[in-house]
Motif scaffolding. Structure first.
Motif, PDB file in Angstrom:
ATOM      1  N   TYR A 195      19.663  89.232 -45.809  1.00 60.80           N
ATOM      2  CA  TYR A 195      19.096  88.426 -46.012  1.00 60.80           C
ATOM      3  C   TYR A 195      19.706  87.304 -46.722  1.00 60.80           C
ATOM      4  O   TYR A 195      19.579  86.967 -48.048  1.00 60.80           O
ATOM      5  N   ILE A 196      20.494  85.761 -45.818  1.00 66.65           N
ATOM      6  CA  ILE A 196      21.704  84.744 -46.481  1.00 66.65           C
ATOM      7  C   ILE A 196      20.725  83.586 -46.381  1.00 66.65           C
ATOM      8  O   ILE A 196      20.734  83.442 -45.042  1.00 66.65           O
ATOM      9  N   GLU A 197      20.492  82.640 -46.636  1.00 66.21           N
ATOM     10  CA  GLU A 197      20.552  81.514 -46.533  1.00 66.21           C
ATOM     11  C   GLU A 197      21.827  80.683 -46.068  1.00 66.21           C
ATOM     12  O   GLU A 197      22.764  81.099 -46.570  1.00 66.21           O
ATOM     13  N   PRO A 198      21.481  80.021 -44.898  1.00 68.93           N
ATOM     14  CA  PRO A 198      22.795  79.559 -44.665  1.00 68.93           C
ATOM     15  C   PRO A 198      23.239  78.848 -45.546  1.00 68.93           C
ATOM     16  O   PRO A 198      25.111  78.675 -44.421  1.00 68.93           O
ATOM     17  N   ASP A 199      23.211  77.969 -46.319  1.00 66.22           N
ATOM     18  CA  ASP A 199      24.084  77.471 -47.190  1.00 66.22           C
ATOM     19  C   ASP A 199      24.834  78.450 -48.229  1.00 66.22           C
ATOM     20  O   ASP A 199      26.177  77.935 -48.919  1.00 66.22           O
ATOM     21  N   TYR A 247      26.469  91.679 -39.147  1.00 63.09           N
ATOM     22  CA  TYR A 247      26.917  91.141 -38.256  1.00 63.09           C
ATOM     23  C   TYR A 247      25.755  90.437 -38.222  1.00 63.09           C
ATOM     24  O   TYR A 247      25.085  90.517 -38.228  1.00 63.09           O
ATOM     25  N   HIS A 248      26.080  88.806 -37.767  1.00 66.16           N
ATOM     26  CA  HIS A 248      24.467  88.304 -37.681  1.00 66.16           C
ATOM     27  C   HIS A 248      23.343  88.464 -36.665  1.00 66.16           C
ATOM     28  O   HIS A 248      23.958  88.539 -35.669  1.00 66.16           O
ATOM     29  N   ASP A 249      22.625  88.812 -36.986  1.00 65.90           N
ATOM     30  CA  ASP A 249      21.215  89.183 -35.985  1.00 65.90           C
ATOM     31  C   ASP A 249      20.221  88.344 -35.715  1.00 65.90           C
ATOM     32  O   ASP A 249      19.811  88.293 -36.537  1.00 65.90           O
ATOM     33  N   THR A 250      20.078  88.177 -34.703  1.00 68.41           N
ATOM     34  CA  THR A 250      19.591  86.830 -34.457  1.00 68.41           C
ATOM     35  C   THR A 250      18.047  87.046 -34.104  1.00 68.41           C
ATOM     36  O   THR A 250      17.685  86.220 -33.658  1.00 68.41           O
ATOM     37  N   ASN A 251      17.987  88.406 -33.501  1.00 67.95           N
ATOM     38  CA  ASN A 251      17.266  88.801 -33.333  1.00 67.95           C
ATOM     39  C   ASN A 251      16.065  89.700 -33.723  1.00 67.95           C
ATOM     40  O   ASN A 251      14.528  89.680 -33.715  1.00 67.95           O
ATOM     41  N   ALA A 252      16.864  89.263 -35.419  1.00 68.88           N
ATOM     42  CA  ALA A 252      15.740  89.858 -36.530  1.00 68.88           C
ATOM     43  C   ALA A 252      14.900  89.227 -36.832  1.00 68.88           C
ATOM     44  O   ALA A 252      15.755  87.904 -37.111  1.00 68.88           O
ATOM     45  N   ASP A 269      14.469  79.915 -42.090  1.00 73.53           N
ATOM     46  CA  ASP A 269      15.872  79.808 -42.655  1.00 73.53           C
ATOM     47  C   ASP A 269      17.155  80.532 -42.301  1.00 73.53           C
ATOM     48  O   ASP A 269      18.157  80.501 -42.470  1.00 73.53           O
ATOM     49  N   ASP A 270      16.061  81.511 -43.300  1.00 75.24           N
ATOM     50  CA  ASP A 270      17.401  83.004 -44.109  1.00 75.24           C
ATOM     51  C   ASP A 270      18.218  83.037 -42.368  1.00 75.24           C
ATOM     52  O   ASP A 270      17.252  83.429 -41.099  1.00 75.24           O
ATOM     53  N   LEU A 271      20.107  83.550 -42.387  1.00 74.72           N
ATOM     54  CA  LEU A 271      20.421  84.586 -41.532  1.00 74.72           C
ATOM     55  C   LEU A 271      19.807  86.092 -41.714  1.00 74.72           C
ATOM     56  O   LEU A 271      20.255  86.446 -43.147  1.00 74.72           O
ATOM     57  N   VAL A 272      19.982  86.814 -40.972  1.00 79.24           N
ATOM     58  CA  VAL A 272      19.863  87.748 -41.459  1.00 79.24           C
ATOM     59  C   VAL A 272      20.919  89.204 -40.457  1.00 79.24           C
ATOM     60  O   VAL A 272      21.916  88.201 -39.545  1.00 79.24           O
ATOM     61  N   TYR A 273      21.938  89.434 -41.663  1.00 83.50           N
ATOM     62  CA  TYR A 273      23.176  90.002 -41.249  1.00 83.50           C
ATOM     63  C   TYR A 273      22.844  91.728 -41.408  1.00 83.50           C
ATOM     64  O   TYR A 273      22.467  91.829 -42.317  1.00 83.50           O
ATOM     65  N   ARG A 274      22.816  92.531 -40.465  1.00 84.75           N
ATOM     66  CA  ARG A 274      22.771  93.786 -39.988  1.00 84.75           C
ATOM     67  C   ARG A 274      23.760  94.611 -40.118  1.00 84.75           C
ATOM     68  O   ARG A 274      25.357  94.357 -39.662  1.00 84.75           O
TER      69      ARG A 274
END
Length: 167
Positions: free
Chosen positions: A129-133, A147-152, A158-163
């Motif tokens: 879980y990574i903040e966008p900035d 990879y950025h998992d937009t369905n997770a 607001d966090d990006l999820v990288y699988r």
């Protein structure tokens, strides 16, 4: 009782946390550098997080490991796997202290713990879980093949999820 592993890489030793790790941990968590980890934190909340990192081993069979340089024994950061009521999935996280940045230590430690998680612990999936900035962590996750998992889902929307790929 869970045996907390000690892992070694070419340059690093990942080992169980000790009370000697607390002062540097507290300093980091109380600083502006903790902004991507929900901080800056108070001493009280940093202590709770420190204890959580240790307790997860007993409660869940995973947790955080301190990262030492093999050559000197100096602690340069931490890598860990989080899960529990606060995390929808197993999360791989990392940090290194400022003087250790830019040398590949975070990636080396994260790859070692990720390998342990998949090959020894038997986890079937890991995310970060990574903040966008937080460009540095995004770049590191991508270099690790995540990879950025937009369905997770994430606790923080607001966090990006990288699988992470199973290796």
């Amino acid at each position: 009782m869970t045996v907390i592993p000690t892992l070694e890489t070419e340059r690093l030793r990942l080992r169980p946390m000790t009370i000697e790790d607390w002062p540097a941990y507290e300093q980091l968590m109380k600083s502006e550098r903790a902004a991507h980890m929900g901080g800056p934190h108070t001493t009280e909340s940093a202590w709770g997080m420190f204890c959580n990192d240790v307790a997860l081993w007993t409660l869940s069979g995973h947790g955080a490991l301190s990262v030492d340089l093999l050559e000197t024994g100096e602690c340069i950061g931490q890598v860990g796997i989080n899960r529990g009521p606060l995390f929808p999935e197993y999360e791989l996280g990392w940090y290194v202290y400022e003087h250790a940045e830019g040398k590949g230590y975070a990636m080396e430690a994260a790859l070692a713990l990720r390998g342990w998680a998949f090959n020894v612990r038997g986890l079937e999936t890991l995310v970060s879980y990574i903040e966008p900035d937080n460009a540095r962590s995004i770049k590191l996750a991508e270099r690790m093949g995540a990879y950025h998992d937009t369905n997770a889902s994430s606790l923080d929307p607001d966090d990006l999820v990288y699988r992470h790929p199973v290796k």
